[in-house]
Scaffold this active site. Structure first.
Site, PDB file in Angstrom:
ATOM      1  CE1 TYR A 271      38.611  35.264  39.069  1.00 30.42           C
ATOM      2  CE2 TYR A 271      40.161  33.685  39.720  1.00 30.42           C
ATOM      3  CZ  TYR A 271      39.169  34.237  38.909  1.00 30.42           C
ATOM      4  OH  TYR A 271      38.955  33.319  37.955  1.00 30.42           O
TER       5      TYR A 271
ATOM      6  CG  ASP B 140      39.660  31.350  47.685  1.00 23.79           C
ATOM      7  OD1 ASP B 140      40.344  30.081  47.471  1.00 23.79           O
ATOM      8  OD2 ASP B 140      39.234  31.839  46.769  1.00 23.79           O
TER       9      ASP B 140
ATOM     10  CE  LYS C 249      45.633  29.128  41.694  1.00 22.24           C
ATOM     11  NZ  LYS C 249      45.606  29.447  40.292  1.00 22.24           N
TER      12      LYS C 249
END
Ligand code: HOZ
Length: 434
Positions: free
Chosen positions: A145, A238, A266
């Site tokens: 994702y 990623d 994050k």
């Protein structure tokens, strides 16, 4: 436990917000819950809901809170500037401080652009790779994702997988045609594809954490690096989840592999909205206003997020033993989960890396890709989730996500967690025996 206020809020939200939530996985749909909990506050390893129930938290805002909720060092720094103003649409010192720290720590990053979310970072990194190579197609891996931009919502993980699908509606055939996908770990197919197609970039979660956690083999990442170099394809790691979590310098430092571009999010915002993409100077200098790859944002590099991220990363840098402690605590939980599974005759495969783990309720020795993870018994996961929640432990409301630990999770929290896990495994074992 009483959940009345959360249930009332959810009913109200259902009429106002699609599905009552602003991110699908929060709806607790796949774990058959009447309503999600609505959180009022967090402190350390704990969160408190609108009914004043207290929980040990293994979501940790899906990764940013490696120092736990409301860490004094982060809050202290945020407080210093929060009364000055919120956002100016003009540069601030705090963005430069954060960029400097990221460039210093993340091995592959020579220049970095701050964004407002991880989605924006991955979307921009793909655009940049296309501009750099002059190629259209991209390769991603099934179950990985990378946020919710059109090109990356193909064979996707996280909330889509949780709700039982992988491709979003509303994406044009043209976009779909340009996004190629392969199974995670299948190096032979990657090699074959990259030697036969013109591909701008390979984007990969170096440790996939959105189909449940997958334990990556270093050889796969080394292979990706070799093949992308040989075919002049841009390699994008990623690291929105793994950055500053698996190691200070992320998965690229942990595995010793240097991608061309890296996306972050994050932890680098310390719990405030943020993202970033960075990499080789030569590629990054194609970004506007130097080059013509456009990226912009009213809140990009927001001062509060930059300050909170800077404080978080600085703390991690000054306390390097954190990573060893987090891994030890994770292993302590994982070892005991395996013992509980054996004791109660529950089939599980527990994957863990650093401070992340997933308990797959599955009769497999290994879960290495999406095909394996989809074999998990989501009914057993649901019993696990609900037993945990009803006894004051919040775990991710999906079989296809990872548990996150923070430095605020001490032996006390871990032992209480294991007590409740035992209740859950006993229940699942009893159901299986019927
Ligand atoms: N998908 C992220 C975790 N895998 C969290 C963001 C969200 O979907 O709410």
């Amino acid at each position: 436990m009483v959940f009345k206020n959360s249930i009332d809020l959810y009913k109200k939200a259902l009429n106002l917000i699609p599905g009552g939530v602003n991110s699908p996985v929060r709806a607790f749909k796949s774990v058959n819950r009447e309503a999600p909990i609505f959180v009022k506050k967090g402190q350390g390893a704990r969160i408190y809901d609108e009914d004043d129930n207290e929980y040990i938290d293994y979501i940790c805002s899906w990764g940013p809170l490696i120092l736990g909720h409301n860490h004094p060092k982060v809050i202290e720094e945020v407080k210093k500037i929060i009364e000055n103003g919120s956002s100016y649409g003009l540069p601030t010192k705090y963005e430069v401080d954060l960029a400097e720290l990221i460039v210093e720590i993340v091995p592959s990053i020579e220049k970095v652009r701050l964004t407002t979310s991880g989605t924006e970072a991955t979307m921009s990194a793909v655009r940049l790779a296309r501009a750099y190579t002059g190629r259209n197609k991209i390769l991603k891996f099934e179950g990985c994702y990378h946020g919710h931009s059109d090109a990356l919502l193909v064979k996707s993980g996280s909330g889509l997988l949780t709700d039982g699908y992988q491709d979003s509606n509303g994406i044009t055939d043209g976009v779909l045609k340009d996004t190629l996908t392969l199974g995670f770990g299948d190096l032979e197919k990657v090699e074959n594809l990259l030697r036969n197609e013109e591909v701008a970039c390979v984007i990969v979660e170096p440790i996939p954490a959105n189909m449940g956690l997958i334990e990556t083999h270093k050889e796969f990442l080394q292979g990706l690096r070799r093949i992308t170099e040989e075919t002049k394809t841009v390699l994008i790691f990623d690291e929105v989840i793994s950055g500053f979590r698996l190691a200070l310098g992320g998965a690229q430092e942990f595995f010793g592999i240097t991608p061309d571009l890296t996306t972050l999010g994050k932890i680098i915002g310390g719990g405030y909205p943020v993202g970033a993409f960075g990499g080789k100077r030569e590629i990054m200098d194609l970004v506007a206003p130097v080059g013509r790859v456009y990226h912009a944002g009213t809140l990009s590099g927001n001062p509060i997020a930059s300050k909170a991220g800077f404080a978080t990363i600085s703390y991690l840098k000054e306390n390097p033993s954190i990573y060893k402690e987090l891994a030890e605590n994770t292993n302590y939980l994982v070892d005991n989960v395996e013992k509980l599974a054996e004791k109660y005759g529950v089939d599980v495969c527990v994957n863990s890396m650093g401070s992340l783990f997933t308990i797959f309720f599955v009769d497999l020795e290994k879960v290495e890709n999406l095909e394996d993870s989809l074999k998990a018994n989501t009914e057993n996961f649901s019993i696990y989730f609900n037993t945990m929640l009803d006894n004051g432990i919040v775990v991710p409301p999906s079989q296809f996500e990872a548990h996150f630990l923070s430095i605020a999770h001490t032996k006390k929290e871990l032992d209480r967690t294991l007590e409740v896990m035992e209740m859950a495994f006993k229940k699942i074992g009893e159901k299986n025996a019927k």
